[in-house]
Scaffold this motif. Sequence first.
Motif, PDB file in Angstrom:
ATOM      1  N   PHE A 139       0.831  -1.214   0.000  1.00 19.20           N
ATOM      2  CA  PHE A 139       0.000   0.000   0.000  1.00 19.20           C
ATOM      3  C   PHE A 139       0.866   1.265   0.000  1.00 19.20           C
ATOM      4  O   PHE A 139       0.839   2.080  -0.938  1.00 19.20           O
ATOM      5  CB  PHE A 139      -0.915  -0.089   1.225  1.00 19.20           C
ATOM      6  CG  PHE A 139      -1.585   1.175   1.665  1.00 19.20           C
ATOM      7  CD1 PHE A 139      -2.116   2.085   0.753  1.00 19.20           C
ATOM      8  CD2 PHE A 139      -1.731   1.445   3.033  1.00 19.20           C
ATOM      9  CE1 PHE A 139      -2.761   3.243   1.182  1.00 19.20           C
ATOM     10  CE2 PHE A 139      -2.375   2.586   3.467  1.00 19.20           C
ATOM     11  CZ  PHE A 139      -2.882   3.500   2.546  1.00 19.20           C
ATOM     12  N   VAL A 170      11.855  -3.593  -3.921  1.00 23.06           N
ATOM     13  CA  VAL A 170      12.059  -4.947  -3.406  1.00 23.06           C
ATOM     14  C   VAL A 170      10.756  -5.412  -2.774  1.00 23.06           C
ATOM     15  O   VAL A 170      10.158  -4.676  -1.980  1.00 23.06           O
ATOM     16  CB  VAL A 170      13.168  -4.959  -2.321  1.00 23.06           C
ATOM     17  CG1 VAL A 170      13.265  -6.333  -1.670  1.00 23.06           C
ATOM     18  CG2 VAL A 170      14.501  -4.539  -2.895  1.00 23.06           C
ATOM     19  N   THR A 225       4.393 -11.390   0.039  1.00 25.89           N
ATOM     20  CA  THR A 225       3.866 -12.291   1.079  1.00 25.89           C
ATOM     21  C   THR A 225       2.371 -12.500   0.833  1.00 25.89           C
ATOM     22  O   THR A 225       1.710 -11.672   0.207  1.00 25.89           O
ATOM     23  CB  THR A 225       4.038 -11.698   2.492  1.00 25.89           C
ATOM     24  OG1 THR A 225       3.228 -10.517   2.594  1.00 25.89           O
ATOM     25  CG2 THR A 225       5.481 -11.352   2.809  1.00 25.89           C
ATOM     26  N   TYR A 278      -2.111 -10.766   2.323  1.00 27.71           N
ATOM     27  CA  TYR A 278      -3.317 -10.529   1.535  1.00 27.71           C
ATOM     28  C   TYR A 278      -3.002 -10.845   0.084  1.00 27.71           C
ATOM     29  O   TYR A 278      -1.834 -11.066  -0.262  1.00 27.71           O
ATOM     30  CB  TYR A 278      -3.898  -9.129   1.742  1.00 27.71           C
ATOM     31  CG  TYR A 278      -3.037  -7.947   1.337  1.00 27.71           C
ATOM     32  CD1 TYR A 278      -3.057  -7.434   0.051  1.00 27.71           C
ATOM     33  CD2 TYR A 278      -2.211  -7.328   2.268  1.00 27.71           C
ATOM     34  CE1 TYR A 278      -2.274  -6.340  -0.303  1.00 27.71           C
ATOM     35  CE2 TYR A 278      -1.424  -6.232   1.908  1.00 27.71           C
ATOM     36  CZ  TYR A 278      -1.467  -5.752   0.618  1.00 27.71           C
ATOM     37  OH  TYR A 278      -0.700  -4.671   0.265  1.00 27.71           O
ATOM     38  N   LEU A 297      13.799 -10.155   2.188  1.00 25.67           N
ATOM     39  CA  LEU A 297      14.907  -9.489   2.889  1.00 25.67           C
ATOM     40  C   LEU A 297      15.387 -10.285   4.100  1.00 25.67           C
ATOM     41  O   LEU A 297      16.507 -10.095   4.569  1.00 25.67           O
ATOM     42  CB  LEU A 297      14.459  -8.093   3.362  1.00 25.67           C
ATOM     43  CG  LEU A 297      14.161  -7.087   2.252  1.00 25.67           C
ATOM     44  CD1 LEU A 297      13.378  -5.894   2.817  1.00 25.67           C
ATOM     45  CD2 LEU A 297      15.462  -6.611   1.602  1.00 25.67           C
ATOM     46  N   ALA A 346      14.528  -9.103   8.942  1.00 29.95           N
ATOM     47  CA  ALA A 346      14.675  -8.453   7.625  1.00 29.95           C
ATOM     48  C   ALA A 346      15.268  -7.057   7.792  1.00 29.95           C
ATOM     49  O   ALA A 346      16.119  -6.631   6.993  1.00 29.95           O
ATOM     50  CB  ALA A 346      13.321  -8.384   6.922  1.00 29.95           C
ATOM     51  N   TYR A 394       4.168   6.245  11.510  1.00 32.66           N
ATOM     52  CA  TYR A 394       2.893   6.529  10.849  1.00 32.66           C
ATOM     53  C   TYR A 394       1.735   6.204  11.778  1.00 32.66           C
ATOM     54  O   TYR A 394       1.734   5.157  12.439  1.00 32.66           O
ATOM     55  CB  TYR A 394       2.668   5.658   9.623  1.00 32.66           C
ATOM     56  CG  TYR A 394       3.724   5.606   8.563  1.00 32.66           C
ATOM     57  CD1 TYR A 394       4.444   6.716   8.153  1.00 32.66           C
ATOM     58  CD2 TYR A 394       3.955   4.399   7.899  1.00 32.66           C
ATOM     59  CE1 TYR A 394       5.379   6.625   7.134  1.00 32.66           C
ATOM     60  CE2 TYR A 394       4.885   4.303   6.875  1.00 32.66           C
ATOM     61  CZ  TYR A 394       5.601   5.414   6.512  1.00 32.66           C
ATOM     62  OH  TYR A 394       6.520   5.308   5.499  1.00 32.66           O
ATOM     63  N   VAL A 402      -2.661   4.707   8.363  1.00 32.23           N
ATOM     64  CA  VAL A 402      -2.670   5.334   7.032  1.00 32.23           C
ATOM     65  C   VAL A 402      -3.846   4.769   6.227  1.00 32.23           C
ATOM     66  O   VAL A 402      -4.174   3.581   6.332  1.00 32.23           O
ATOM     67  CB  VAL A 402      -1.320   5.065   6.326  1.00 32.23           C
ATOM     68  CG1 VAL A 402      -1.256   5.795   4.993  1.00 32.23           C
ATOM     69  CG2 VAL A 402      -0.156   5.500   7.224  1.00 32.23           C
ATOM     70  N   MET A 436      -7.573  -3.668   6.539  1.00 35.02           N
ATOM     71  CA  MET A 436      -7.730  -2.445   7.342  1.00 35.02           C
ATOM     72  C   MET A 436      -9.166  -1.921   7.313  1.00 35.02           C
ATOM     73  O   MET A 436      -9.940  -2.178   6.386  1.00 35.02           O
ATOM     74  CB  MET A 436      -6.753  -1.364   6.859  1.00 35.02           C
ATOM     75  CG  MET A 436      -5.305  -1.736   7.143  1.00 35.02           C
ATOM     76  SD  MET A 436      -4.149  -0.415   6.772  1.00 35.02           S
ATOM     77  CE  MET A 436      -4.532   0.789   8.053  1.00 35.02           C
TER      78      MET A 436
END
Length: 319
Positions: free
Chosen positions: A14, A33, A37, A40, A65, A106, A178, A181, A190
Amino acid sequence: MAEPHALVTGAAGFIGSTLVDRLLERGTRVTGVDCFTDYYDPALKRRNLAAAASHPGFRLLELDLGAADLAALPEVRVVFHQAAQPGVRASWGREFAAYTHHNVLATQRLLERYRDASLERFVYASSSSVYGDAERFPTGEDLPPRPFSPYGVTKLAGEHLTLLYGRNFGMKVTALRYFTVYGPRQRPDMAFHRFCRALLRGEPITIYGDGTQSRDFTFITDAVEANLRAWERAAPQGVYNVGGGSQVEVREAVALLERVLGVKAALRFEPRPPGDPPRTRADAARIRADLGFAPATGIEQGLAAEAEWARGLYAGARS
Ligand code: NAD
Ligand code: UGA
């Protein structure tokens, strides 16, 4: 002079994908990069990168990573480390292993790769979840962090790693905390994404608790702007809150979405899950003073933009 080159981790996500688009628009070359996963649907992540994928200034490296040989990562001027296993409420039980892998290991491996690289800036995507169920509002960066979820613990560990590499090796590091968001491309786990989807499909909305919990919801382009400022204005070492500038209750946001989408919500109430703090509110003084940052998009405008995007995503759904 050659155009600047940035590395964005979590480039298909996102926030990462929106940052990639903005950097490309400004003439920065970007290496993204991501390991796609399955937290979702990875198809949504591919969709996030649709425009960037055909841009000559963009290259994507599909690697984890936490596991891959990072010597393959290019020399760049700036690293925006957005990759993580997100989600506050999902971080209990067996899932915790994914949080330690993607958020702690990572991050440490990426810092090792760039510790001697003379970066202009290493920006770490931190989180309001490091404050957890905070003791004071608005919450300033100097309040001792006290996470309330396992996710928050791993984000705080990543933040500490970033800061200590800064202190030990002279890396120019900044952590941006953050606050929830939202906006186009928001993750499907979310709240606002779930609410839009339910309203567009004519399904009930689930509210945890009574809906009076509140967040300092931050619009996506504001979160991206904070990253650019951390790089270009050469933020001092340290941590910054990135908030949206207002206190909004979940039930108020539902009412706004009903209005924007022209649909009345059927509400279903469930107990508030563990790890979910009742309130977040950023003290914005430090980022305003050091980076000249103030959020530009308020909740009504921001929710309208997310609803419009969700309409496109769920076109064909009942509306
Ligand atoms: P997202 O899940 O959409 O994006 C994260 C991306 O990172 C995914 O595409 C994922 O595939 C990738 N990724 C995860 N682990 C990786 C690894 N080991 N190697 C390579 N790629 C990997 O999440 P988001 O909402 O865009 O969040 C971005 C960052 O901002 C995260 O660090 C998150 O903790 C932080 N954050 C987000 C919010 C929010 O409200 N969205 C708030 C606070 C902090
Ligand atoms: C968000 C992100 O998911 C985290 O990755 C991030 O780190 C965190 O913000 C942060 O600021 O640090 P959260 O605030 O839980 O976490 O974001 P939402 O999923 O948008 O939830 C907002 C509120 O809506 C929560 O209080 C939640 O209980 C409520 N909610 C969520 C519902 O009432 N119903 C739902 O279906 C989903």
